[in-house]
Enzyme design. Structure first.
Site, PDB file in Angstrom:
ATOM      1  N   CYS A   1       9.779  -4.319   4.733  1.00 24.90           N
ATOM      2  CA  CYS A   1       8.463  -4.105   4.126  1.00 24.90           C
ATOM      3  C   CYS A   1       7.707  -2.941   4.775  1.00 24.90           C
ATOM      4  CB  CYS A   1       7.633  -5.380   4.208  1.00 24.90           C
ATOM      5  SG  CYS A   1       7.694  -6.205   5.805  1.00 24.90           S
TER       6      CYS A   1
ATOM      7  N   HIS B   1       0.235  -5.243   5.340  1.00 28.19           N
ATOM      8  CA  HIS B   1       0.654  -4.555   6.563  1.00 28.19           C
ATOM      9  C   HIS B   1      -0.085  -3.224   6.679  1.00 28.19           C
ATOM     10  CE1 HIS B   1       3.520  -7.613   7.013  1.00 28.19           C
ATOM     11  NE2 HIS B   1       4.650  -6.952   6.851  1.00 28.19           N
TER      12      HIS B   1
END
Length: 340
Positions: A133, A246
């Site tokens: 990711c 994130h």
């Protein structure tokens, strides 16, 4: 002749990424024929909603993958190691979200905005790997810069949300916050230390070189996706008490002279990127703003005057969407458009 609909299997359907697979397939109106939801014994027998219908969850171990066109996998690396090759041999094209096949030389590692042509190599094993990711959001932002100015070196520090470790990790953060507000001691189970109101500079296990597996994933995957082993990449990955999204502090050095204004102009035209960068108005991307959105958001773009051609930037994305499920579905969209 192209099919009008494709049979889809989702392995790990009841996990946080599996649920996003379902959601994104519906949102993007992917041409789904039959859908098979697959999970472990713990979840088999339950039902999940897809397009207003209650679909049964089946046991992954019993699935033959016959007549399935595309498999969207996120059941954990050890499970994918067993079932993805089995599905591939049955004629199902697997898009695997785990780390199991990313560095396999016979498996393409794909971010559609960056290297869609790599998808053509899927026929070797009928498996396509979804990158980590954190790697995905970084390379989406850096690819246009690399193409024009050639990046020599990347220094990245990540601030990764707990959802990257699964739904149990999200529950652990929530539970620890409640305990602390009630003057009770938190009990770490998923993470090695308390995650509530804390930052843990370790994601995955440590290697002999002092880096974690997560950090080396970013190093190795970036080189494979860009097709350039000469790029120097160093990473520090940190788990932070954020539920979804994130963030990354990224510093790059390029071969050709580069300015912050040129980077903003370039990224404003880049597919899958939204620039949020106006410090006079206090505009910069944050995880709460990126949650449930598809793009990679970039801000705090500024010159690094300590090196000849240096740029600093801040990159944020929803790790469950572009960092996982969305990227996989985008790969599937390219597959049905250009390859099957």
């Amino acid at each position: 002749m192209k099919k009008k609909a494709y049979n889809i299997a989702i392995a790990g359907a009841t996990g946080v990424v599996g649920k996003e697979f379902l959601r994104i397939l519906e949102e993007r109106n992917f041409p789904v024929g039959e859908i098979r939801l697959l999970a472990s014994e713990r979840s088999a027998g339950s039902h999940m909603d897809f397009k207003g219908l209650e679909e049964p969850v089946r046991l992954l171990d019993e699935e033959t993958f016959e007549s399935i066109d595309i498999g969207l996998f996120s059941p954990g690396a050890s499970v994918s190691a067993i079932h993805a090759p089995r599905a591939g041999k049955a004629g199902c094209i697997v898009i695997d979200n785990t780390s199991q096949f990313r560095m396999d030389p016979d498996v393409p590692l794909v971010v559609p905005e960056v290297n869609p042509g790599a998808i053509a190599a899927y026929k070797k094993k009928n498996i396509i790997a979804n990158p980590n990711c954190s790697t995905i959001q970084m390379v989406v932002a850096l690819k246009p810069i690399h193409d024009k100015y050639r990046i020599k070196r990347i220094v990245v520090s990540t601030y990764q949300s707990v959802s990257g470790a699964g739904k149990e990790a999200m529950e652990e953060l929530s539970g620890q916050v409640r305990k602390l507000f009630n003057m009770l001691a938190p009990e770490p189970k998923i993470f090695p230390y308390q995650i509530a109101f804390n930052c843990i500079p370790q994601i995955d296990s440590f290697l002999d070189n002092g880096y974690t597996k997560e950090e080396m994933k970013m190093v190795n995957e970036t080189k494979k996706i860009f097709g350039d082993d000469s790029i120097k990449v160093t990473a520090t990955t940190v788990r932070v008490p954020v539920f979804v999204g994130h963030s990354e502090s990224v510093n790059i050095e390029t071969e050709k002279p580069i300015t912050a204004a040129e980077v903003r102009k370039l990224l404003n035209k880049a597919p899958g990127v939204t620039v949020v960068d106006d410090i006079k108005k206090g505009y910069y991307p944050m995880p709460v703003d990126a949650a449930e959105l598809d793009d990679v958001f970039v801000g705090r773009i500024r010159q690094d005057d300590t090196v000849e051609n240096g740029i600093n930037m801040w990159i944020v994305s929803d790790n469950l969407r572009k960092g996982a499920a969305l990227n996989a579905v985008q790969i599937a969209e390219v597959l049905i458009k250009d390859y099957i």
